[in-house]
Design a protein around this motif. Structure first.
Motif, PDB file in Angstrom:
ATOM      1  N   ASP A 143      -5.466  17.566   3.994  1.00  0.00           N
ATOM      2  CA  ASP A 143      -4.886  16.283   4.413  1.00  0.00           C
ATOM      3  C   ASP A 143      -5.656  15.116   3.803  1.00  0.00           C
ATOM      4  O   ASP A 143      -5.064  14.160   3.298  1.00  0.00           O
ATOM      5  CB  ASP A 143      -4.924  16.135   5.937  1.00  0.00           C
ATOM      6  N   ILE A 144      -6.975  15.216   3.869  1.00  0.00           N
ATOM      7  CA  ILE A 144      -7.834  14.146   3.361  1.00  0.00           C
ATOM      8  C   ILE A 144      -7.691  14.020   1.856  1.00  0.00           C
ATOM      9  O   ILE A 144      -7.555  12.917   1.324  1.00  0.00           O
ATOM     10  CB  ILE A 144      -9.297  14.410   3.774  1.00  0.00           C
ATOM     11  N   ARG A 145      -7.670  15.130   1.145  1.00  0.00           N
ATOM     12  CA  ARG A 145      -7.544  15.072  -0.313  1.00  0.00           C
ATOM     13  C   ARG A 145      -6.172  14.549  -0.732  1.00  0.00           C
ATOM     14  O   ARG A 145      -6.063  13.767  -1.681  1.00  0.00           O
ATOM     15  CB  ARG A 145      -7.781  16.437  -0.959  1.00  0.00           C
ATOM     16  N   ALA A 146      -5.124  14.923  -0.001  1.00  0.00           N
ATOM     17  CA  ALA A 146      -3.779  14.428  -0.322  1.00  0.00           C
ATOM     18  C   ALA A 146      -3.706  12.911  -0.160  1.00  0.00           C
ATOM     19  O   ALA A 146      -3.113  12.220  -0.991  1.00  0.00           O
ATOM     20  CB  ALA A 146      -2.740  15.117   0.560  1.00  0.00           C
ATOM     21  N   ALA A 147      -4.312  12.394   0.891  1.00  0.00           N
ATOM     22  CA  ALA A 147      -4.327  10.948   1.097  1.00  0.00           C
ATOM     23  C   ALA A 147      -5.130  10.265  -0.011  1.00  0.00           C
ATOM     24  O   ALA A 147      -4.719   9.219  -0.537  1.00  0.00           O
ATOM     25  CB  ALA A 147      -4.919  10.617   2.462  1.00  0.00           C
ATOM     26  N   ALA A 148      -6.260  10.850  -0.389  1.00  0.00           N
ATOM     27  CA  ALA A 148      -7.082  10.287  -1.462  1.00  0.00           C
ATOM     28  C   ALA A 148      -6.321  10.282  -2.779  1.00  0.00           C
ATOM     29  O   ALA A 148      -6.364   9.302  -3.534  1.00  0.00           O
ATOM     30  CB  ALA A 148      -8.378  11.081  -1.597  1.00  0.00           C
ATOM     31  N   MET A 186       0.847  -1.184   0.000  1.00  0.00           N
ATOM     32  CA  MET A 186       0.000   0.000   0.000  1.00  0.00           C
ATOM     33  C   MET A 186       0.887   1.240   0.000  1.00  0.00           C
ATOM     34  O   MET A 186       2.073   1.153   0.181  1.00  0.00           O
ATOM     35  CB  MET A 186      -0.909  -0.063   1.229  1.00  0.00           C
ATOM     36  N   CYS A 187       0.292   2.362  -0.154  1.00  0.00           N
ATOM     37  CA  CYS A 187       1.039   3.622  -0.209  1.00  0.00           C
ATOM     38  C   CYS A 187       1.646   3.922   1.150  1.00  0.00           C
ATOM     39  O   CYS A 187       0.921   4.168   2.106  1.00  0.00           O
ATOM     40  CB  CYS A 187       0.119   4.774  -0.606  1.00  0.00           C
ATOM     41  N   ARG A 188       2.912   3.938   1.209  1.00  0.00           N
ATOM     42  CA  ARG A 188       3.556   4.251   2.475  1.00  0.00           C
ATOM     43  C   ARG A 188       3.550   5.737   2.765  1.00  0.00           C
ATOM     44  O   ARG A 188       3.787   6.153   3.881  1.00  0.00           O
ATOM     45  CB  ARG A 188       4.984   3.718   2.453  1.00  0.00           C
ATOM     46  N   SER A 189       3.235   6.548   1.754  1.00  0.00           N
ATOM     47  CA  SER A 189       3.226   7.988   1.971  1.00  0.00           C
ATOM     48  C   SER A 189       1.885   8.492   2.501  1.00  0.00           C
ATOM     49  O   SER A 189       1.770   9.656   2.836  1.00  0.00           O
ATOM     50  CB  SER A 189       3.583   8.727   0.679  1.00  0.00           C
TER      51      SER A 189
END
Length: 78
Positions: free
Chosen positions: A21-26, A1-4
């Motif tokens: 934060d939420i949009r960056a993770a998405a 999975m994305c480690r970032s």
């Protein structure tokens, strides 16, 4: 999975998760799943829709989580 992709709930994130934060993770999630860092023009619309759908689902998740018996506050429902 994305480690970032970082954890966005307390106590890992001491402050409230922001919409950014939420949009960056998405965005990171959709990039990983699709295999595209930046999609071609003919894939842009579906890529952007996926980012928004994942961001909405993330906000709903964070808004509904309870941490040690307390609801996680400060996450705006979309």
């Amino acid at each position: 999975m994305c480690r970032s992709i970082k954890t966005l709930r307390p106590p890992v994130l001491p402050d409230e998760a922001t919409d950014e934060d939420i949009r960056a993770a998405a965005l990171q999630y959709v990039r990983k799943v699709s295999g595209f860092r930046a999609p071609a023009a003919h894939n842009r619309e579906v890529f952007d829709e996926a980012v928004e759908a994942v961001a909405r689902a993330t906000a709903e998740l964070l808004g509904g989580l309870e941490v040690r018996g307390q609801a996680v506050r400060g996450v705006q429902q979309r």
